[in-house]
Enzyme design. Structure first.
Site, mmCIF file in Angstrom:
data_model
loop_
_atom_site.group_PDB
_atom_site.id
_atom_site.type_symbol
_atom_site.label_atom_id
_atom_site.label_comp_id
_atom_site.label_asym_id
_atom_site.label_seq_id
_atom_site.Cartn_x
_atom_site.Cartn_y
_atom_site.Cartn_z
ATOM 1 N N HIS A 280 -4.174 0.850 0.768
ATOM 2 C CA HIS A 280 -3.395 1.665 1.714
ATOM 3 C C HIS A 280 -1.916 1.641 1.365
ATOM 4 C CE1 HIS A 280 -1.874 -1.694 4.307
ATOM 5 N NE2 HIS A 280 -3.056 -2.239 4.109
ATOM 6 N N ASP A 292 0.614 -6.521 1.097
ATOM 7 C CA ASP A 292 -0.163 -5.735 2.065
ATOM 8 C C ASP A 292 0.472 -4.360 2.263
ATOM 9 O OD1 ASP A 292 -2.012 -5.022 3.998
ATOM 10 O OD2 ASP A 292 -1.005 -6.123 5.608
ATOM 11 N N GLU A 326 -3.314 2.859 7.390
ATOM 12 C CA GLU A 326 -4.303 1.826 7.698
ATOM 13 C C GLU A 326 -3.796 0.875 8.770
ATOM 14 O OE1 GLU A 326 -6.185 -2.150 7.426
ATOM 15 O OE2 GLU A 326 -4.103 -1.634 7.006
ATOM 16 N N ASP A 354 -7.402 -4.850 -0.510
ATOM 17 C CA ASP A 354 -6.487 -4.985 0.628
ATOM 18 C C ASP A 354 -6.469 -6.431 1.116
ATOM 19 O OD1 ASP A 354 -4.739 -4.507 2.707
ATOM 20 O OD2 ASP A 354 -6.253 -3.614 4.025
#
Length: 465
Positions: A280, A292, A326, A354
């Site tokens: 994402h 992240d 996300e 992820d």
């Protein structure tokens, strides 16, 4: 008997030759990733030139434009943007909080607003605090003891769980639904212990949801650092009458248009069978989103680069998908699945990264028993690279909406012990990503895609009713 022996020898030699060819191709992939991988440089730009990429922000749009340019430069068969409407929540000026043990005697503590929270009243909110470990404990206290107070959720991640994602799952509901539950009993606000296994001064944000709570009854919610949570809890034990003050100016704005970024290599033999790899593109705004999920995005882009670099032409169509939103909505994952369904596309495999850019340990798979048995036969090919974990389990949030009886879903599983030190916090930054670990992850993903493409999966037999 002699004929049977010849057949067995031919089968054995064919298997050895296949293993040898696969070993050679996978070695080429790892060598190319460790010497010519592009992911670390892409991540450097995403993190240090663009920064945090909260959905609906200018930085998110810059990330869309940058990654599309990079995919265009790889000479893929097709690169495009898939429009998707996303929420736009803005943090506003930095949050501020303190513990007041008596009038005029205060100690500042680090907090940050949870994503989707409303602001505090003008001038901030100050009230007595009540500490709970669970929703059941909150319910037992009831309205009489909660009304007008700040509810302090202080259930830590379980340090005895080796899987840190399991530990996260064991306490994240207090962040996501804590304000909704506290509002039922008339609470004035919510403070949540950060989802972090270590003690430090970084508050960790993340999404929260008010459920069916009317807009006029929604209360502000913030995360407090683990050191701050320990201090607040200890102080409460010494003096239950202390007050807590916090001020935040966040706001929810109307949805805006954004995009999933998609690049494709068309399959040479089975173009209608689609494999995807992705992460994402959005992130929270406190750090620069390197782990992240900048890491997952650049690793996924590198999969296509490494296949081209090693001269491998996929038999099946391979797409990289950089999903938007996300973190606070999953709009990108849902939109991709919606469009795929409308077009009746046959997705056979989806791999998501992820879980940070740390050393890869293996994969988790959501699939049939038959397909998992086939996947397990590939495990020995990864053992020279210390990839040992092939397990049944979840895949990833963005590829989850694609789930059906035909597709195999998978998630890259890096070492997770340091992931939640950085997750959704100010220290999720580029310098905490190790180049070699990132490149090993990209090579591991590319190798799995290669094997899926070469050997395919068993499709379920559809019985007519």
């Amino acid at each position: 008997m002699k004929n049977l022996l010849v057949i067995l020898l031919l089968c054995a030699s064919s298997y050895v030759l296949a293993q040898s060819a696969d070993e050679q191709q996978i070695k080429k992939i790892y060598d190319a990733s460790l010497t010519e991988g592009k992911g670390y440089d892409w991540l450097n730009y995403l993190s240090n030139q663009i920064g945090g990429r909260l959905s609906g922000s200018v930085q998110a749009q810059q990330a869309v434009e940058y990654t599309k340019r990079q995919l265009d430069s790889l000479g893929l068969d097709r690169v495009w943007l898939q429009p998707v409407m996303v929420p736009k929540w803005v943090r506003g000026v930095p949050e501020f909080a303190y513990i007041e043990t008596r009038p005029g005697l205060t100690t500042n503590v680090p907090i940050c607003a949870l994503g989707g929270s409303v602001a505090t009243p003008d001038g901030g909110l100050k009230a007595n605090v009540i500490e709970v470990q669970s929703f059941e404990e909150l319910e037992a206290l009831g309205t009489d003891r909660v009304r007008g107070k700040i509810v302090f959720y202080n259930r830590p991640m379980d340090p005895t769980l080796i899987s840190t994602f399991e530990a996260y799952g064991g306490c994240v509901n207090q962040r996501y639904s804590g304000a909704e539950q506290a509002a039922k009993y008339g609470a004035a606000g919510v403070i949540v212990r950060s989802m972090n296994l270590r003690l430090d001064d970084y508050p960790h944000t993340g999404s929260m949801n008010y459920g069916d709570t009317p807009v006029t009854q929604r209360i502000p919610a913030a995360a407090i650092s683990t050191n701050g949570a320990e201090l607040l809890s200890t102080t409460l034990k010494l003096n239950p009458n202390i007050q807590f003050y916090f001020n935040q100016n966040c706001k929810q704005l109307p949805d805006v248009e954004s995009y999933n970024v998609i690049g494709e290599i068309t399959g040479s033999e089975y173009p209608n069978e689609v494999m995807i790899v992705g992460g994402h593109l959005d992130s929270w705004d406190l750090g620069d989103g390197s782990h992240d999920d900048g890491a997952g995005c650049v690793q996924s882009m590198d999969v296509l680069h490494l296949l081209k670099k090693t001269g491998y032409q996929p038999k099946r169509t391979l797409r990289v998908v950089l999903f938007m939103n996300e973190e606070n909505g999953l709009r990108g994952g849902n939109k991709y699945a919606e469009v795929a369904k409308k077009k009746s596309e046959n997705h056979i495999f989806a791999l998501e990264s992820d879980a940070g850019g740390f050393t890869p340990r293996g994969f988790s798979f959501d699939c049939s028993d038959e397909n998992f048995k086939k996947i397990e036969t590939w495990k020995t090919l990864f053992e020279p690279y210390l990839i040992h974990m092939f397990v049944r389990g979840g895949s990833g949030a963005d590829v989850g909406p694609l789930k059906n009886e035909n597709i195999v879903l998978s998630g890259l599983r890096p070492d997770s012990q340091r992931y939640f030190d950085h997750h959704h916090a100010e220290n999720d930054t580029f310098e905490h990503v190790n180049k070699r670990e990132l490149q090993l992850g990209a090579a591991t993903m590319t190798s799995l895609i290669y094997l899926v493409d070469k050997y395919g999966f068993t499709q379920p037999i559809k019985v007519k009713g």
